[in-house]
Design an enzyme around this catalytic site. Sequence first.
Site, PDB file in Angstrom:
ATOM      1  N   VAL A   1      74.930 -80.820 -57.486  1.00 21.89           N
ATOM      2  CA  VAL A   1      75.474 -81.407 -56.411  1.00 21.89           C
ATOM      3  C   VAL A   1      75.509 -82.911 -56.568  1.00 21.89           C
ATOM      4  O   VAL A   1      76.023 -83.678 -55.850  1.00 21.89           O
ATOM      5  CB  VAL A   1      74.620 -81.067 -54.980  1.00 21.89           C
ATOM      6  CG1 VAL A   1      75.011 -79.803 -54.408  1.00 21.89           C
ATOM      7  CG2 VAL A   1      73.176 -81.547 -55.017  1.00 21.89           C
TER       8      VAL A   1
ATOM      9  N   ASN B   1      71.837 -77.857 -48.228  1.00 20.33           N
ATOM     10  CA  ASN B   1      70.337 -77.516 -48.033  1.00 20.33           C
ATOM     11  C   ASN B   1      69.640 -78.256 -49.425  1.00 20.33           C
ATOM     12  O   ASN B   1      68.085 -78.353 -49.274  1.00 20.33           O
ATOM     13  CB  ASN B   1      70.270 -75.940 -48.253  1.00 20.33           C
ATOM     14  CG  ASN B   1      68.817 -75.674 -48.604  1.00 20.33           C
ATOM     15  OD1 ASN B   1      67.931 -75.424 -47.754  1.00 20.33           O
ATOM     16  ND2 ASN B   1      68.794 -75.126 -49.814  1.00 20.33           N
TER      17      ASN B   1
ATOM     18  N   SER C   1      64.356 -82.687 -42.481  1.00 21.50           N
ATOM     19  CA  SER C   1      62.864 -82.558 -42.464  1.00 21.50           C
ATOM     20  C   SER C   1      62.146 -83.063 -41.321  1.00 21.50           C
ATOM     21  O   SER C   1      62.511 -84.139 -40.934  1.00 21.50           O
ATOM     22  CB  SER C   1      62.290 -82.706 -43.712  1.00 21.50           C
ATOM     23  OG  SER C   1      60.687 -82.757 -43.680  1.00 21.50           O
TER      24      SER C   1
ATOM     25  N   TYR D   1      61.148 -89.467 -49.861  1.00 19.88           N
ATOM     26  CA  TYR D   1      61.586 -88.420 -49.263  1.00 19.88           C
ATOM     27  C   TYR D   1      62.161 -88.337 -47.776  1.00 19.88           C
ATOM     28  O   TYR D   1      62.948 -88.140 -47.080  1.00 19.88           O
ATOM     29  CB  TYR D   1      60.656 -87.370 -49.789  1.00 19.88           C
ATOM     30  CG  TYR D   1      60.771 -85.989 -48.986  1.00 19.88           C
ATOM     31  CD1 TYR D   1      62.040 -85.040 -49.562  1.00 19.88           C
ATOM     32  CD2 TYR D   1      60.381 -85.519 -47.881  1.00 19.88           C
ATOM     33  CE1 TYR D   1      62.123 -83.647 -49.197  1.00 19.88           C
ATOM     34  CE2 TYR D   1      60.581 -84.198 -47.254  1.00 19.88           C
ATOM     35  CZ  TYR D   1      61.488 -83.396 -47.862  1.00 19.88           C
ATOM     36  OH  TYR D   1      61.641 -82.142 -47.231  1.00 19.88           O
TER      37      TYR D   1
ATOM     38  N   LYS E   1      65.318 -88.114 -45.470  1.00 23.33           N
ATOM     39  CA  LYS E   1      65.433 -87.238 -44.326  1.00 23.33           C
ATOM     40  C   LYS E   1      65.771 -87.759 -43.031  1.00 23.33           C
ATOM     41  O   LYS E   1      66.580 -87.512 -42.107  1.00 23.33           O
ATOM     42  CB  LYS E   1      64.355 -86.335 -44.257  1.00 23.33           C
ATOM     43  CG  LYS E   1      64.065 -85.601 -45.423  1.00 23.33           C
ATOM     44  CD  LYS E   1      65.524 -84.510 -45.674  1.00 23.33           C
ATOM     45  CE  LYS E   1      65.222 -83.655 -46.731  1.00 23.33           C
ATOM     46  NZ  LYS E   1      66.116 -82.622 -47.212  1.00 23.33           N
TER      47      LYS E   1
ATOM     48  N   ILE F   1      57.074 -75.062 -44.551  1.00 26.09           N
ATOM     49  CA  ILE F   1      57.725 -73.705 -44.783  1.00 26.09           C
ATOM     50  C   ILE F   1      57.387 -73.559 -46.105  1.00 26.09           C
ATOM     51  O   ILE F   1      57.562 -74.319 -47.235  1.00 26.09           O
ATOM     52  CB  ILE F   1      59.179 -73.566 -44.526  1.00 26.09           C
ATOM     53  CG1 ILE F   1      59.733 -73.875 -43.364  1.00 26.09           C
ATOM     54  CG2 ILE F   1      59.516 -72.124 -44.877  1.00 26.09           C
ATOM     55  CD1 ILE F   1      59.383 -73.246 -42.010  1.00 26.09           C
TER      56      ILE F   1
HETATM   57  N1  LIG Z   1      59.803 -76.079 -47.684  1.00 26.25           N
HETATM   58  C1  LIG Z   1      59.599 -77.126 -46.743  1.00 26.25           C
HETATM   59  O1  LIG Z   1      58.455 -76.812 -46.223  1.00 26.25           O
HETATM   60  C2  LIG Z   1      60.619 -77.871 -46.163  1.00 26.25           C
HETATM   61  C3  LIG Z   1      60.389 -78.603 -44.855  1.00 26.25           C
HETATM   62  C4  LIG Z   1      61.243 -79.274 -44.671  1.00 26.25           C
HETATM   63  C5  LIG Z   1      62.359 -79.335 -45.097  1.00 26.25           C
HETATM   64  N2  LIG Z   1      62.830 -78.657 -46.245  1.00 26.25           N
HETATM   65  C6  LIG Z   1      64.237 -79.205 -47.060  1.00 26.25           C
HETATM   66  O2  LIG Z   1      64.490 -77.912 -47.259  1.00 26.25           O
HETATM   67  C7  LIG Z   1      65.466 -78.006 -48.403  1.00 26.25           C
HETATM   68  C8  LIG Z   1      65.220 -76.792 -49.256  1.00 26.25           C
HETATM   69  O3  LIG Z   1      63.755 -76.838 -49.899  1.00 26.25           O
HETATM   70  P1  LIG Z   1      62.980 -75.442 -50.348  1.00 26.25           P
HETATM   71  O4  LIG Z   1      61.591 -75.718 -49.826  1.00 26.25           O
HETATM   72  O5  LIG Z   1      63.749 -74.395 -50.227  1.00 26.25           O
HETATM   73  O6  LIG Z   1      62.869 -75.884 -51.904  1.00 26.25           O
HETATM   74  P2  LIG Z   1      63.143 -75.245 -53.074  1.00 26.25           P
HETATM   75  O7  LIG Z   1      62.593 -73.771 -52.945  1.00 26.25           O
HETATM   76  O8  LIG Z   1      62.567 -76.166 -54.342  1.00 26.25           O
HETATM   77  O9  LIG Z   1      64.866 -75.157 -53.317  1.00 26.25           O
HETATM   78  C9  LIG Z   1      65.541 -76.394 -53.423  1.00 26.25           C
HETATM   79  C10 LIG Z   1      66.558 -75.949 -53.903  1.00 26.25           C
HETATM   80  O10 LIG Z   1      67.642 -77.183 -54.366  1.00 26.25           O
HETATM   81  C11 LIG Z   1      68.306 -76.687 -55.612  1.00 26.25           C
HETATM   82  N3  LIG Z   1      68.651 -78.055 -56.252  1.00 26.25           N
HETATM   83  C12 LIG Z   1      67.860 -79.024 -56.573  1.00 26.25           C
HETATM   84  N4  LIG Z   1      68.548 -79.861 -57.254  1.00 26.25           N
HETATM   85  C13 LIG Z   1      69.721 -79.664 -57.273  1.00 26.25           C
HETATM   86  C14 LIG Z   1      70.900 -79.978 -57.690  1.00 26.25           C
HETATM   87  N5  LIG Z   1      71.019 -81.354 -58.737  1.00 26.25           N
HETATM   88  N6  LIG Z   1      72.072 -79.488 -57.631  1.00 26.25           N
HETATM   89  C15 LIG Z   1      72.162 -78.238 -56.838  1.00 26.25           C
HETATM   90  N7  LIG Z   1      70.998 -77.719 -56.356  1.00 26.25           N
HETATM   91  C16 LIG Z   1      69.982 -78.355 -56.626  1.00 26.25           C
HETATM   92  C17 LIG Z   1      67.242 -75.680 -56.306  1.00 26.25           C
HETATM   93  O11 LIG Z   1      68.236 -75.029 -57.160  1.00 26.25           O
HETATM   94  P3  LIG Z   1      68.413 -75.190 -58.802  1.00 26.25           P
HETATM   95  O12 LIG Z   1      67.131 -75.788 -59.238  1.00 26.25           O
HETATM   96  O13 LIG Z   1      68.920 -74.068 -59.093  1.00 26.25           O
HETATM   97  O14 LIG Z   1      69.477 -76.194 -58.759  1.00 26.25           O
HETATM   98  C18 LIG Z   1      66.781 -74.911 -55.391  1.00 26.25           C
HETATM   99  O15 LIG Z   1      67.683 -73.861 -54.857  1.00 26.25           O
HETATM  100  C19 LIG Z   1      65.206 -79.166 -48.892  1.00 26.25           C
HETATM  101  O16 LIG Z   1      66.386 -79.994 -48.665  1.00 26.25           O
HETATM  102  C20 LIG Z   1      63.905 -79.402 -48.535  1.00 26.25           C
HETATM  103  O17 LIG Z   1      63.646 -81.033 -48.450  1.00 26.25           O
HETATM  104  C21 LIG Z   1      61.935 -77.968 -46.991  1.00 26.25           C
END
Ligand SMILES: NC(=O)c1ccc[n+]([C@@H]2O[C@H](COP(=O)([O-])OP(=O)(O)OC[C@H]3O[C@@H](n4cnc5c(N)ncnc54)[C@H](OP(=O)(O)O)[C@@H]3O)[C@@H](O)[C@H]2O)c1
Length: 247
Positions: free
Chosen positions: A62, A88, A141, A154, A158, A187
Site C-alpha cells: 500500500v 487496516n 487505535s 504511531y 492514529k 488485541i
Molecule cells: N493488534 C492491536 O492491538 C491493535 C490495536 C489497535 C490498532 N491496531 C491496528 O490494526 C491494524 C492491524 O494490526 P494487526 O494487529 O492485525 O497487525 P499485524 O498482524 O501485524 O498485521 C498487519 C498487516 O498489515 C500488512 N501490511 C504491513 N505493511 C504493509 C504494506 N506496506 N502494504 C500492504 N500491507 C501491509 C501486513 O501484511 P504483509 O506483511 O503481508 O504486507 C499485515 O497483514 C493496524 O492498523 C494496527 O495499527 C491493532
Amino acid sequence: MSNNKTVLVTGGSSGLGAQFCRTLAANGYTVVAAARRLEQLQALCAEIEEAGGKAYPLALDVTDLGSLASAIDKAEAAVGPITCLVNNAGSSVSKKAVDMTPEDFDFVVDLNLKAPYFLCTEFARRWIANGIQGRIVNVGSVSDRKAMPGHTVYGTTKAAIARLTQQFAREWINKGICVNALAPGYIRTELNAEYFDSPAGQAVAAFMPRRRVGKPSDLDKAILYLCEPDQEFLTGQVLALDDGQCL
Ligand SMILES: NC(=O)c1ccc[n+]([C@@H]2O[C@H](COP(=O)([O-])OP(=O)(O)OC[C@H]3O[C@@H](n4cnc5c(N)ncnc54)[C@H](OP(=O)(O)O)[C@@H]3O)[C@@H](O)[C@H]2O)c1
C-alpha cells in the site's frame, strides 16, 4: 444504494485484517484480501472459499502509491466494482521518541497515514464517477487518545486517521459515501504477540480493567456494523472498542 457487497481489506494476510476478511465473507461480502505476502492471502482465500465464501487474494504494497490504481483495476476485473474499503494495514516502530530516525518516521507515516489517504481518495474518485455510495472503515487505535511510550509517531498517525476520517466524511457526505473509523484497544496479533509474551507485556495486561487483551474476533460485530451498506446515518465517527482499557 448498491446491493453489491464487495470489500477490499488491506493487511488481510494476518491479525485483524485476516479476521475482518473471514467475518465479512461469512456475512455475504465478496472479499479482496490485500497485502504483500501473497502466500498467506492465498491460504486465507482458500479457507474462506472452503467455508462457502468468496475471496480474491491481491498482492499489494500500500505504500507503493503509484501501484494502487492498477491493483484496484486488477481486483475489480476479477470481482466487479468494490463498494467498501477497510484501511487496516498498519504498523509501528517501537522506539523512544528521541531514538526515531527520519527513516523510522517515514516508515510509520507512509504506512499508517499516507497510504490510507490515497486509498480513500482513489476509491472516492471511482465511486463519485460511478454513483456508488461506498463505505470506508479506517482502522485507527485508542492510541489516538492515550499516549503510549515508545509509540509516539504511531499514536500521532492514529490521531491523524481519526481526523482524516472526519474530513473525508464531510467532503463526501453529499455523495452518499460514509467514512468511519474503528479504534481498537490491545488485541493479540502478530503485531504485539511477542510483547504480550514478555514480562513487560504481561504486566501491562495485568493492569487492564479486565486483566486481558482482546482477540481479533472481539471486533466482528463492529466491522460488520461499520461496513453495512444500508447504514447511511453514521459517518465521520471513530468507534473505540477497547474492553475499557482506556478507562
Ligand atoms: N493488534 C492491536 O492491538 C491493535 C490495536 C489497535 C490498532 N491496531 C491496528 O490494526 C491494524 C492491524 O494490526 P494487526 O494487529 O492485525 O497487525 P499485524 O498482524 O501485524 O498485521 C498487519 C498487516 O498489515 C500488512 N501490511 C504491513 N505493511 C504493509 C504494506 N506496506 N502494504 C500492504 N500491507 C501491509 C501486513 O501484511 P504483509 O506483511 O503481508 O504486507 C499485515 O497483514 C493496524 O492498523 C494496527 O495499527 C491493532
